[in-house]
Design an enzyme around this catalytic site. Structure first.
Site, PDB file in Angstrom:
ATOM      1  N   HIS A 131       0.870  -1.175   0.000  1.00 24.92           N
ATOM      2  CA  HIS A 131       0.000   0.000   0.000  1.00 24.92           C
ATOM      3  C   HIS A 131       0.916   1.238   0.000  1.00 24.92           C
ATOM      4  O   HIS A 131       2.030   1.187   0.527  1.00 24.92           O
ATOM      5  CB  HIS A 131      -0.836  -0.055   1.285  1.00 24.92           C
ATOM      6  CG  HIS A 131      -1.890   0.992   1.414  1.00 24.92           C
ATOM      7  ND1 HIS A 131      -1.627   2.257   1.873  1.00 24.92           N
ATOM      8  CD2 HIS A 131      -3.221   0.953   1.172  1.00 24.92           C
ATOM      9  CE1 HIS A 131      -2.762   2.952   1.901  1.00 24.92           C
ATOM     10  NE2 HIS A 131      -3.744   2.184   1.478  1.00 24.92           N
ATOM     11  N   ASP A 208       3.048  -4.986   7.595  1.00 28.40           N
ATOM     12  CA  ASP A 208       1.833  -4.188   7.444  1.00 28.40           C
ATOM     13  C   ASP A 208       0.655  -5.162   7.502  1.00 28.40           C
ATOM     14  O   ASP A 208       0.326  -5.826   6.521  1.00 28.40           O
ATOM     15  CB  ASP A 208       1.863  -3.429   6.117  1.00 28.40           C
ATOM     16  CG  ASP A 208       0.569  -2.645   5.890  1.00 28.40           C
ATOM     17  OD1 ASP A 208      -0.373  -2.795   6.707  1.00 28.40           O
ATOM     18  OD2 ASP A 208       0.491  -1.913   4.893  1.00 28.40           O
ATOM     19  N   GLN A 211      -4.591  -5.517   6.690  1.00 30.10           N
ATOM     20  CA  GLN A 211      -5.645  -6.357   6.091  1.00 30.10           C
ATOM     21  C   GLN A 211      -5.629  -7.791   6.624  1.00 30.10           C
ATOM     22  O   GLN A 211      -6.346  -8.642   6.102  1.00 30.10           O
ATOM     23  CB  GLN A 211      -5.502  -6.381   4.562  1.00 30.10           C
ATOM     24  CG  GLN A 211      -5.612  -5.025   3.895  1.00 30.10           C
ATOM     25  CD  GLN A 211      -7.012  -4.402   3.976  1.00 30.10           C
ATOM     26  OE1 GLN A 211      -7.988  -5.055   4.351  1.00 30.10           O
ATOM     27  NE2 GLN A 211      -7.116  -3.136   3.632  1.00 30.10           N
ATOM     28  N   LYS A 234     -10.359  -0.803  10.691  1.00 36.35           N
ATOM     29  CA  LYS A 234     -10.639  -1.910   9.765  1.00 36.35           C
ATOM     30  C   LYS A 234     -10.993  -3.174  10.543  1.00 36.35           C
ATOM     31  O   LYS A 234     -11.109  -4.259   9.980  1.00 36.35           O
ATOM     32  CB  LYS A 234      -9.420  -2.195   8.879  1.00 36.35           C
ATOM     33  CG  LYS A 234      -9.089  -1.068   7.897  1.00 36.35           C
ATOM     34  CD  LYS A 234      -7.991  -1.533   6.951  1.00 36.35           C
ATOM     35  CE  LYS A 234      -7.197  -0.408   6.340  1.00 36.35           C
ATOM     36  NZ  LYS A 234      -7.901   0.378   5.343  1.00 36.35           N
ATOM     37  N   CYS A 373      -4.814   2.762  -3.637  1.00 29.83           N
ATOM     38  CA  CYS A 373      -3.545   3.204  -3.008  1.00 29.83           C
ATOM     39  C   CYS A 373      -2.423   2.204  -3.237  1.00 29.83           C
ATOM     40  O   CYS A 373      -1.582   1.972  -2.353  1.00 29.83           O
ATOM     41  CB  CYS A 373      -3.720   3.470  -1.511  1.00 29.83           C
ATOM     42  SG  CYS A 373      -4.957   4.680  -1.142  1.00 29.83           S
TER      43      CYS A 373
HETATM   44  N1  7TS Z   1      -1.846  -0.904   4.639  1.00 27.08           N
HETATM   45  C1  7TS Z   1      -2.766  -1.610   3.956  1.00 27.08           C
HETATM   46  C2  7TS Z   1      -2.442  -2.987   3.499  1.00 27.08           C
HETATM   47  C3  7TS Z   1      -4.012  -1.044   3.710  1.00 27.08           C
HETATM   48  O1  7TS Z   1      -4.920  -1.745   3.034  1.00 27.08           O
HETATM   49  C4  7TS Z   1      -4.284   0.264   4.171  1.00 27.08           C
HETATM   50  C5  7TS Z   1      -5.582   0.951   3.886  1.00 27.08           C
HETATM   51  C6  7TS Z   1      -3.299   0.929   4.888  1.00 27.08           C
HETATM   52  C7  7TS Z   1      -2.089   0.318   5.100  1.00 27.08           C
HETATM   53  C8  7TS Z   1      -3.519   2.275   5.437  1.00 27.08           C
HETATM   54  O2  7TS Z   1      -4.419   2.214   6.493  1.00 27.08           O
HETATM   55  P1  7TS Z   1      -4.944   3.506   7.224  1.00 27.08           P
HETATM   56  O3  7TS Z   1      -5.616   3.013   8.447  1.00 27.08           O
HETATM   57  O4  7TS Z   1      -3.755   4.334   7.538  1.00 27.08           O
HETATM   58  O5  7TS Z   1      -5.849   4.191   6.259  1.00 27.08           O
HETATM   59  N2  7TS Z   1      -6.251   0.468   2.777  1.00 27.08           N
HETATM   60  C9  7TS Z   1      -7.353   0.999   2.243  1.00 27.08           C
HETATM   61  C10 7TS Z   1      -7.997   0.399   1.162  1.00 27.08           C
HETATM   62  O6  7TS Z   1      -7.639  -0.643   0.640  1.00 27.08           O
HETATM   63  N3  7TS Z   1      -9.053   1.150   0.815  1.00 27.08           N
HETATM   64  O7  7TS Z   1      -9.110   2.201   1.623  1.00 27.08           O
HETATM   65  C11 7TS Z   1      -8.047   2.131   2.505  1.00 27.08           C
END
Ligand code: 7TS
Length: 416
Positions: A131, A208, A211, A234, A373
Site C-alpha cells: 500500500h 503491514d 488487512q 478496519k 492506493c
Molecule cells: N496498509 C494496507 C495494506 C491497507 O490496506 C491500508 C488501507 C493501509 C495500510 C492504510 O491504512 P490507514 O488506516 O492508515 O488508512 N487500505 C485501504 C484500502 O484498501 N481502501 O481504503 C483504505
C-alpha cells in the site's frame, strides 16, 4: 437469554447483523450491502456504546490529574492497550503504541527508527504489492538520508517472487517492509519464510497487517517480527484508531516521533527526557474514546472467535469466486488459490470500474473502485483501476447473489 452468534462451526451472519444498526439503513430504498470492508468496517453497537458511555460517564484527560474521572479514564485507556496486546500476543502491553491509523504507525517507524538509524547506502526492501503507506515514508527517507529502496516483484498473477528474495537481501538491508495480506488481491504472504530470510542478514522486519489483523489470529511474539502495524477502524473500531506493535528493546532505543506533552519524563530549559513506554510515542491528548472503542472491538472479535471469522470469510470468498468465474466478461486479478482473505478485485471488460461501482451503488451495494492506493502494483499488473469487493463477518451469500445479479445487468446495459 444468551445470544447465539455461532453454532459449533459457523458464524451466523444474520444474528451478527443485528449488532450493527447501520444495516437498518436503506440506500435508495434498498438494503445496504457493504462490500467496502478493506477501506473501513462498520461498527457494532457495543463499540459505539463503549465510546458513548465513556463520554457520558467518565470523560476526562488521562495522566493529568488526581481526580476520579481522570484516574478512571487513565485505567480505561491502559486497559485498551492491554486488550490489544493480548489479542496480538505481545509480551507486554507497553509494546503497543496507539496511533490514528496504520499510516501513522509506519511513519512512526520511519521517523522514530529510520531517520536516526539509517545512513547513506543502507537499504530498505519492500514489495511492489505494498500500500502507498508502506512505500512513501521510505521514499521520504531515500530523499533525506540517501538510502536505497529495493522492491520485491510479483509474477504476472500477483504472487510475490520469493525466489528473488535472497538476492535482494544483503548486509546492507536494514529493514524489510512487507504487506501481510494484499488489500487488492487478498493474498496472504508467507511471513515466516520472509522473516527467516530477513533475519539471516540481520534486517528488521515491519509487517503491514492492516488487512490481516481484522480477519485471522496473529501472534507477534511467535512470528518474531520487529514491528507490526494495523488499523483499528478496519477491525470494527472507531475511525482515528490504529496501533503499532514494536519489540520492546527497539521501542526503548528509538527516538520519539512526535514531541510535546505526555511523552516526557522531565523537561528543563535545556533538554527533555522521555516517558516510559508506550507514552513516549503517544504525545499530546490521545483519542481516548476511540481507544476504548478499539478495546470493545477486540472484545467483540474475541467473543466471536477469529477462527470462525476467517472460515466465514473464506466460505464467502470461494462462493463469490466460483460465481464470478462463470463470466468470461469479468477479469479477476490475483491468484485464485492459496491462502487468502475475503478480497476480490476485478473489472468488467470494456467498462470503467467507476461506472460499475456507480451502478452497484444505485442498488445499495458499496464497493471501492480505483487504484486502491497501490499504484505500483496496479502498474505491474497492467491495469490502472479495478472494482474491489471485500467481505467481513456480517456479509452473506445472499448479498453475493445480489452482487452477481447487478453485475449481469451492468453487462447487459453496456451491451458487451
Ligand atoms: N496498509 C494496507 C495494506 C491497507 O490496506 C491500508 C488501507 C493501509 C495500510 C492504510 O491504512 P490507514 O488506516 O492508515 O488508512 N487500505 C485501504 C484500502 O484498501 N481502501 O481504503 C483504505
Amino acid at each position: 437469554m444468551r445470544k447465539t452468534y455461532s453454532d459449533s462451526i459457523n458464524l451466523n451472519a444474520y444474528e451478527i447483523r443485528k449488532d450493527f444498526r447501520i444495516f437498518e439503513r436503506k440506500i435508495r430504498e434498498k438494503p445496504l450491502i457493504y462490500f467496502d470492508n478493506a477501506a473501513t468496517t462498520q461498527k457494532p453497537n457495543s463499540v459505539i456504546e463503549a465510546e458513548k458511555r465513556f463520554y457520558e460517564e467518565t470523560n476526562a484527560n488521562i495522566h493529568r490529574a488526581v481526580h476520579t474521572l481522570s484516574y478512571e479514564s487513565t485505567v480505561l485507556y491502559q486497559d485498551a492497550h492491554k486488550k490489544v496486546a493480548d489479542f496480538m500476543g505481545a509480551k507486554s502491553w507497553r509494546e503497543i503504541i496507539f496511533t490514528r491509523n496504520a499510516t501513522e504507525s509506519i511513519n512512526l517507524v520511519a521517523y522514530g527508527w529510520g531517520l536516526h538509524n539509517l545512513k547513506e547506502g543502507d537499504e530498505v526492501l519492500i514489495t511492489i504489492m505494498e500500500h502507498h503507506s508502506d512505500i512513501v515514508p521510505w521514499q521520504m527517507l531515500r530523499n533525506l538520508k540517501g538510502i536505497k529502496l529495493r522492491f520485491l516483484d510479483v509474477d504476472d498473477e500477483g504472487r510475490l517472487k520469493l525466489d528473488e528474495l535472497p538476492k535482494l537481501l544483503s548486509e546492507r538491508t536494514k529493514l524489510v517492509g512487507i504487506i501481510h495480506a494484499s488489500n487488492v488481491l487478498g493474498t496472504v504472504n508467507p511471513l515466516e519464510e520472509i522473516i527467516k530470510e530477513a533475519k539471516k542478514v540481520g534486517a528488521l522486519v515491519l509487517v503491514d497487517a492492516a488487512q490481516s489483523v481484522p480477519h485471522f489470529s496473529i501472534d507477534v511474539t511467535q512470528l518474531g517480527c520487529d514491528f507490526l502495524v494495523a488499523s483499528g477502524h478496519k477491525m470494527l473500531a472507531p475511525t482515528g484508531t490504529g496501533f503499532l506493535y514494536g519489540r520492546r528493546e527497539l521501542l526503548e532505543a528509538m527516538e520519539p516521533f512526535l514531541y510535546g506533552g505526555d511523552m516526557i519524563e522531565t523537561v528543563t530549559v535545556e533538554k527533555a527526557t522521555w516517558n516510559e513506554l508506550p507514552w513516549k510515542y503517544e504525545a499530546g491528548t490521545p483519542n481516548i474514546a476511540g481507544a476504548i472503542g478499539l478495546g470493545a472491538a477486540v472484545d467483540y472479535l474475541n467473543r466471536l472467535g477469529m477462527e470462525k471469522i476467517i472460515a466465514h470469510e473464506r466460505e464467502l470468498l470461494s462462493y463469490a469466486l466460483e460465481s464470478l468465474s462463470d463470466f468470461p466478461w469479468i477479469e479477476i486479478y490475483g491468484p485464485k488459490d492459496g491462502e487468502k482473505v475475503g478480497v476480490i478485485s476485478f473489472n468488467i471488460k470494456g467498462v470503467h470500474p467507476h461506472d460499475v461501482a456507480g451502478i452497484l451503488d444505485e442498488e445499495g451495494i458499496a464497493v471501492r473502485s480505483g487504484h486502491h492506493c497501490t499504484q505500483p502494483l496496479m502498474r505491474r499488473l497492467g491495469i490502472e483501476n479495478a472494482v474491489r469487493v471485500s467481505f467481513y463477518l456480517y456479509n452473506t451469500r445472499e448479498e453475493i447473489d445480489k452482487l452477481i445479479e447487478v453485475l449481469r445487468e451492468t453487462k447487459r446495459l453496456f451491451e458487451i
